[in-house]
Design an enzyme around this catalytic site. Structure first.
Site, short mmCIF file in Angstrom:
data_model
loop_
_atom_site.label_atom_id
_atom_site.label_comp_id
_atom_site.label_asym_id
_atom_site.label_seq_id
_atom_site.Cartn_x
_atom_site.Cartn_y
_atom_site.Cartn_z
N TYR A 258 0.86 -1.19 0.00
CA TYR A 258 0.00 0.00 0.00
C TYR A 258 0.90 1.24 0.00
CZ TYR A 258 -3.45 -3.47 1.62
OH TYR A 258 -4.25 -4.59 1.77
N PRO B 203 -15.10 -6.42 2.19
CA PRO B 203 -16.39 -6.76 2.81
C PRO B 203 -17.56 -5.99 2.22
CG PRO B 203 -15.06 -5.40 4.29
CD PRO B 203 -14.17 -5.80 3.16
P1 NAP Z 1 -14.28 -2.52 0.95
O1 NAP Z 1 -14.11 -2.45 2.41
O2 NAP Z 1 -15.11 -3.60 0.36
O3 NAP Z 1 -14.91 -1.16 0.42
C1 NAP Z 1 -14.49 0.08 0.92
C2 NAP Z 1 -15.27 1.17 0.16
O4 NAP Z 1 -16.65 1.10 0.52
C3 NAP Z 1 -14.83 2.56 0.59
O5 NAP Z 1 -13.70 2.97 -0.12
C4 NAP Z 1 -16.06 3.37 0.25
O6 NAP Z 1 -16.08 3.57 -1.17
C5 NAP Z 1 -17.16 2.41 0.63
N1 NAP Z 1 -17.58 2.59 2.04
C6 NAP Z 1 -16.83 2.55 3.17
N2 NAP Z 1 -17.57 2.75 4.26
C7 NAP Z 1 -18.84 2.90 3.83
C8 NAP Z 1 -20.07 3.16 4.47
N3 NAP Z 1 -20.15 3.24 5.81
N4 NAP Z 1 -21.19 3.27 3.72
C9 NAP Z 1 -21.12 3.15 2.39
N5 NAP Z 1 -19.97 2.93 1.70
C10 NAP Z 1 -18.85 2.81 2.42
O7 NAP Z 1 -12.89 -2.54 0.18
P2 NAP Z 1 -11.41 -2.18 0.61
O8 NAP Z 1 -11.33 -0.97 1.45
O9 NAP Z 1 -10.60 -2.15 -0.64
O10 NAP Z 1 -10.97 -3.45 1.47
C11 NAP Z 1 -10.92 -3.43 2.89
C12 NAP Z 1 -9.52 -3.67 3.39
O11 NAP Z 1 -9.12 -5.00 3.06
C13 NAP Z 1 -8.44 -2.80 2.75
O12 NAP Z 1 -8.36 -1.53 3.33
C14 NAP Z 1 -7.21 -3.63 2.96
O13 NAP Z 1 -6.69 -3.34 4.25
C15 NAP Z 1 -7.73 -5.04 2.86
N6 NAP Z 1 -7.46 -5.70 1.56
C16 NAP Z 1 -6.66 -6.79 1.56
C17 NAP Z 1 -6.41 -7.46 0.38
C18 NAP Z 1 -5.51 -8.67 0.39
O14 NAP Z 1 -5.05 -9.09 -0.67
N7 NAP Z 1 -5.25 -9.25 1.53
C19 NAP Z 1 -6.97 -7.02 -0.82
C20 NAP Z 1 -7.80 -5.90 -0.78
C21 NAP Z 1 -8.05 -5.25 0.42
P3 NAP Z 1 -16.80 4.82 -1.86
O15 NAP Z 1 -16.69 5.98 -0.90
O16 NAP Z 1 -16.06 4.99 -3.15
O17 NAP Z 1 -18.22 4.38 -2.09
#
Ligand code: NAP
Length: 311
Positions: free
Chosen positions: A59, A207
């Protein structure tokens, strides 16, 4: 404040809502990020009792770990955070390759420690599997690092069930981080049952399906980032997915909650999912996601949500 949960068989206790920090300094993954906002996201999380921070070498690269290290340093209370970081990405002639060799994992832990300005990492994950290294050998090196006190728990991420079984052949794996959400449930076949049987915590990533399960998107929306190519966001599939989100909204309205909180609360009812790491672009999303802990789903709600996303 909601109580803390134990991660797997470790001595790590976290609040069930953590912080996914790929948007804290993850300039190589997302546009429009700002360092000060990223640090404010971390401060807001810690100020409000979120103690599980999920970052990774890639990251930024390196930048997310550095920003988190700076915030922890300025606060001077290392033990207020349970820091999870990950390594396996290596740059070779400008190209990224995965390396799980014992020497590279050791080097990765040492360099993460420096960037995080700490002398221990609570949870270190092998971020992605490589082709070459037997997984028991890779995890064996992490066990040595654990015995030396440099890391406190061992995680693997993006491993297949076969790789996970190999990695855990000596019972050393504490946490598995894998792609899982209500729209992408493949992990239910093998990975989730295996983690349950073996006392491993399962931390789902994406998630909110990159925001699709957040309850804010409409059918006329288009995307220009990585979501533009994501099958979940294409044409009729996108419309069908949003219809499912609308069905969750009915449940959320009845509970006086928002869709995102109901979706996140549902995961916490699954066996072996102890904690979540939703991502946040700003402090307001950190605070919003904490509201998940106020949602009480009934058994009927849990089953209804399950059925909506089975079809
Ligand atoms: P996510 O949690 O599925 O989606 C986050 C997105 O959802 C935010 O950027 C925002 O997007 C929206 N959001 C967040 N809170 C919200 C709310 N309360 N209400 C409505 N929309 C909301 O995806 P992610 O952040 O990419 O993944 C979570 C974490 O998983 C990452 O931060 C990382 O630490 C980890 N990760 C790990 C891997 C791995 O390979 N191990 C891969 C990916 C991610 P908008 O504002 O654009 O709508």
């Amino acid at each position: 404040m909601a109580e803390q949960v134990r991660l797997g068989k470790t001595n790590l206790y976290v609040r069930p809502i953590g912080l996914g920090a790929n948007k804290v300094g993850g300039h190589n993954l997302f546009s429009g990020l700002n360092n000060e906002t990223g640090k404010e996201v971390v401060r807001t999380a810690l100020d409000n009792g979120i103690n599980f921070l999920d970052t990774a070498f890639i990251y930024g690269p390196e930048h997310s770990e550095r920003l988190i290290g700076e915030v922890l340093k300025e606060r001077g209370q290392r033990d207020e955070a349970v820091i999870a970081t990950k390594g396996a990405h290596k740059f070779v002639n400008g190209e990224v390759v995965f390396d799980n060799s014992p020497a590279f994992l050791r080097e990765s832990v040492e360099s993460s420690l420096k960037r995080l300005q700490t002398d221990y990492i609570d949870l270190f994950y092998i971020h992605f599997p490589d082709e070459a290294t037997p997984k028991a050998e890779a995890v064996g090196e992490l066990k040595k690092l654990k015995d030396e006190g440099k890391i406190r728990a061992i995680g693997v991420s993006n491993f297949s069930i076969e790789q996970l079984k190999d990695a855990n052949s000596d019972g050393y794996v504490d946490v598995l981080q894998s792609h899982y959400n209500l729209l992408q449930r493949e992990a239910e076949k093998d990975l989730l049952p295996y983690t349950k049987e073996n006392g491993i915590s399962f931390v789902p990533y994406f998630p909110l399906a990159s925001g699709l399960l957040g309850g804010k998107y409409t059918k006329d929306m288009t995307f220009t980032d990585i979501r533009a190519k994501d099958p979940l966001f294409q044409g009729e599939a996108f419309a069908r997915n949003l219809d499912k989100v609308e069905q969750v909204r009915e449940i959320a309205n009845a509970l006086n909650a928002e869709v995102a909180h109901v979706v996140l609360a549902w995961y916490l009812t699954r066996d072996s999912i102890d904690a979540l790491i939703p991502g946040a672009k700003g402090p307001e999303q950190v605070l919003a996601n904490l509201k998940t802990l106020e949602v009480q789903l009934s058994q009927a709600d849990i089953e209804k949500i399950d059925r909506i996303f089975q079809s």
